[in-house]
Design an enzyme around this catalytic site. Structure first.
Site, PDB file in Angstrom:
ATOM      1  N   SER A   1       0.836  -1.208   0.000  1.00  0.00           N
ATOM      2  CA  SER A   1       0.000   0.000   0.000  1.00  0.00           C
ATOM      3  C   SER A   1       0.870   1.257   0.000  1.00  0.00           C
ATOM      4  O   SER A   1       0.354   2.371   0.010  1.00  0.00           O
ATOM      5  CB  SER A   1      -0.930   0.009   1.220  1.00  0.00           C
TER       6      SER A   1
ATOM      7  N   HIS B   1     -40.275  23.162 -10.932  1.00  0.00           N
ATOM      8  CA  HIS B   1     -40.282  22.400 -12.198  1.00  0.00           C
ATOM      9  C   HIS B   1     -39.500  23.135 -13.287  1.00  0.00           C
ATOM     10  O   HIS B   1     -39.780  22.975 -14.468  1.00  0.00           O
ATOM     11  CB  HIS B   1     -41.706  22.127 -12.698  1.00  0.00           C
TER      12      HIS B   1
ATOM     13  N   SER C   1     -13.013  27.668 -26.090  1.00  0.00           N
ATOM     14  CA  SER C   1     -13.131  26.515 -26.975  1.00  0.00           C
ATOM     15  C   SER C   1     -11.993  26.557 -27.987  1.00  0.00           C
ATOM     16  O   SER C   1     -11.574  27.637 -28.402  1.00  0.00           O
ATOM     17  CB  SER C   1     -14.480  26.571 -27.697  1.00  0.00           C
TER      18      SER C   1
ATOM     19  N   LYS D   1     -16.724  31.356 -27.610  1.00  0.00           N
ATOM     20  CA  LYS D   1     -17.210  30.648 -26.432  1.00  0.00           C
ATOM     21  C   LYS D   1     -16.450  30.933 -25.144  1.00  0.00           C
ATOM     22  O   LYS D   1     -15.245  31.126 -25.136  1.00  0.00           O
ATOM     23  CB  LYS D   1     -17.200  29.139 -26.695  1.00  0.00           C
TER      24      LYS D   1
ATOM     25  N   GLU E   1     -19.166  22.898 -14.124  1.00  0.00           N
ATOM     26  CA  GLU E   1     -19.455  21.603 -14.757  1.00  0.00           C
ATOM     27  C   GLU E   1     -18.648  20.494 -14.085  1.00  0.00           C
ATOM     28  O   GLU E   1     -19.157  19.406 -13.811  1.00  0.00           O
ATOM     29  CB  GLU E   1     -19.107  21.639 -16.254  1.00  0.00           C
TER      30      GLU E   1
ATOM     31  N   GLN F   1      -7.386  -2.365   3.950  1.00  0.00           N
ATOM     32  CA  GLN F   1      -6.371  -1.527   3.326  1.00  0.00           C
ATOM     33  C   GLN F   1      -6.972  -0.736   2.153  1.00  0.00           C
ATOM     34  O   GLN F   1      -6.453   0.297   1.764  1.00  0.00           O
ATOM     35  CB  GLN F   1      -5.212  -2.411   2.841  1.00  0.00           C
TER      36      GLN F   1
HETATM   37  N1  ARG Z   1      -1.163  -1.462   5.222  1.00  0.00           N
HETATM   38  C1  ARG Z   1      -2.092  -2.027   6.137  1.00  0.00           C
HETATM   39  C2  ARG Z   1      -3.437  -1.329   5.968  1.00  0.00           C
HETATM   40  O1  ARG Z   1      -3.453  -0.314   5.444  1.00  0.00           O
HETATM   41  C3  ARG Z   1      -1.636  -1.838   7.549  1.00  0.00           C
HETATM   42  C4  ARG Z   1      -2.163  -2.867   8.503  1.00  0.00           C
HETATM   43  C5  ARG Z   1      -1.603  -4.181   8.132  1.00  0.00           C
HETATM   44  N2  ARG Z   1      -1.890  -5.150   9.100  1.00  0.00           N
HETATM   45  C6  ARG Z   1      -1.689  -6.455   8.846  1.00  0.00           C
HETATM   46  N3  ARG Z   1      -1.972  -7.277   9.799  1.00  0.00           N
HETATM   47  N4  ARG Z   1      -1.266  -6.881   7.700  1.00  0.00           N
HETATM   48  O2  ARG Z   1      -4.471  -1.831   6.338  1.00  0.00           O
END
Ligand code: ARG
Length: 458
Positions: free
Chosen positions: A23, A156, A277, A283, A290, A322
């Site tokens: 992560s 409306h 544009s 434009k 938007e 995660q």
């Molecule tokens: N990177 C993990 C998360 O974001 C941290 C916790 C990981 N815990 C584990 N037991 N693998 O959730």
């Protein structure tokens, strides 16, 4: 085995598994929170005599120097170290040697990551609240300048009754006020410390969770360790408050898009908030409202995605969790970016009072007032409604607006009509007559404005 958890393993991790489980690509946004949490944890460990004071000081100094190097871009994260927690622990050990390995005493990544997220959201919820107030301030400013500016009010998307422009945009002030209250309310639950829950069951070390809460500025600790590591409600609350708010922002944006069209021409957005544009030189496009309208979609998506991730998960921590991060970061950035844009766009837009007024003159939105006129002269409302329906039909046939009919023409529908009907029909009087509490009469709008300012304390 170079992994921090490698002791139990005999084989290297498959590269694809490493990529899937890592992560660090996104949770590096939690670096500062992670170090802040670790500093509090290590302070408590040494105060409790769980590690020596000397080791505590070395670890704290090491963490601070890791932070400095990280901010200076001198350290490089590694996917092999999976996430922000293990990357930082690795940096720490590289910085101060094996004593860095004592930091993780009495703690797990499960309570650590939950703590980081609480710190992150607490900070960003407060920033979100401040940004909402800046948009509210811009609305109040425009409203103050346009109490007497009249605009057709719609139901409306058909002209219904004329209103004060201030009244119209103040409606958004109150939507944002409720949004703000939802974020403020969520602070109560984001302000709880999970750290000390360990992996899920607590820890064998004599830790002091209240002390960590105090150092980190949390008002309390989670009373149940299993709940502490598996709760993500606090993120859902931000995402749901954000969804409702983005829905409001999308409605305001839609009005700005419509109002700035040539057909309406009620407002002109400042050049600095529009784009051109590549093919049509004439434009000036309202890209900003938007996009704000469109960004609502990803915020809803992030809410749906996390609700679905969490659905049916058994206690306690599961790796599924995660997946809570990218949607949270994306929502915080989208919401804060949108609010930052909205305030100056509202402040700098030109309200075209004359065009609004011309629209009010050229419609039948004072029809209800003729009905009320007849009611005041004793006719039952239902009967008056039908009389005026016929008057409007007649006027449309004659290509005239209601103010342009002669008294004789009115009298042919009811003897109750008199010269004073023309005064009742003037748009100023139509608006001023709606003087009930919360109505659009200038007197009420002035009251409303001061209520709004009270909320902002300006
Ligand atoms: N990177 C993990 C998360 O974001 C941290 C916790 C990981 N815990 C584990 N037991 N693998 O959730």
């Amino acid at each position: 085995m170079s992994k921090l958890w490698g002791g139990r393993f005999t084989k290297e991790t498959n590269k694809l598994v490493e990529e899937l489980t890592a992560s660090i690509g996104f949770d590096q946004k939690l670096a500062e929170e992670d170090i802040e949490g670790s500093l509090a944890h290590v302070k408590m460990l040494s105060e409790q005599g769980i590690i020596s004071e000397d080791d505590g000081e070395k670890i704290a100094a090491g963490l601070k120097s890791v932070k400095k190097k990280l901010l200076a871009g001198e350290l490089e994260y590694s996917v092999a170290d999976e996430d922000i927690h293990m990357n930082i622990e690795k940096f720490l050990i590289e910085e101060i040697g094996p004593v860095g390995g004592k930091l993780h005493t009495g703690r797990s990544r499960n309570d650590q990551v939950a703590t980081d997220m609480h710190l992150y959201l607490k900070k960003h919820t407060k920033e979100t609240i401040a940004l909402i107030e800046s948009v509210q301030g811009a609305i109040v400013e425009q409203a103050e300048a346009h109490i007497d500016t009249m605009i057709p009010g719609y139901t409306h998307l058909q002209r219904a009754q004329p209103v004060s422009f201030a009244h119209h945009i103040l409606a958004y002030f109150w939507m944002l006020e409720r949004d703000k209250q939802r974020f403020i309310d969520s602070l109560e639950r984001v302000d709880l410390l999970p750290l000390g829950a360990g992996a899920m069951a607590g820890t064998t070390f004599p830790i002091d969770r209240e002390r960590v809460a105090e150092i980190l500025g949390f008002q309390d600790v989670y009373p149940n360790s299993m709940d502490a590591v598996s709760d993500r409600d606090f993120i859902l609350e931000y995402l749901s408050a954000a969804s409702v708010m983005m829905m409001h922002i999308s409605r305001l944006s839609e009005e700005l898009v419509i109002w700035s069209s040539e057909e309406f021409s009620f407002v002109e957005l400042d050049d600095s908030f529009c784009t051109g544009s590549s093919i049509m030189p004439q434009k000036k496009n309202p890209d900003v409202p938007e996009l704000l309208r469109a960004k609502t979609g990803r915020v809803y998506g992030n809410l749906m995605s996390l609700l679905t991730v969490l659905k049916g998960l058994p206690l306690a921590y599961n790796k599924d969790m995660q997946e809570d991060k990218e949607g949270m970061f994306d929502t915080v950035e989208t919401v804060m970016g949108s609010l930052k844009m909205l305030a100056p766009m509202i402040e700098t837009m030109t309200v075209k009072s004359d065009a609004m007024r011309a629209a009010v003159n050229e419609d039948y939105s004072n029809a209800t007032d003729i009905a009320d006129y007849l009611v005041n002269k004793g006719m039952p409302f239902r009967e008056a409604h039908s009389v005026i329906g016929r008057v409007v039909l007649y006027a449309i046939g004659k290509k005239k607006y209601l103010l342009q009919l002669e008294l004789d023409e009115y009298k042919s529908f009811s003897e109750l009509f008199d010269e004073d009907i023309f005064e009742v029909l003037a748009p100023e009087n139509v608006v001023a007559a709606r003087n009930s509490e919360g109505g659009t009469a200038p007197k009420q709008v002035v009251k409303q404005l001061s209520l709004a300012k009270e909320k902002l304390k300006v």
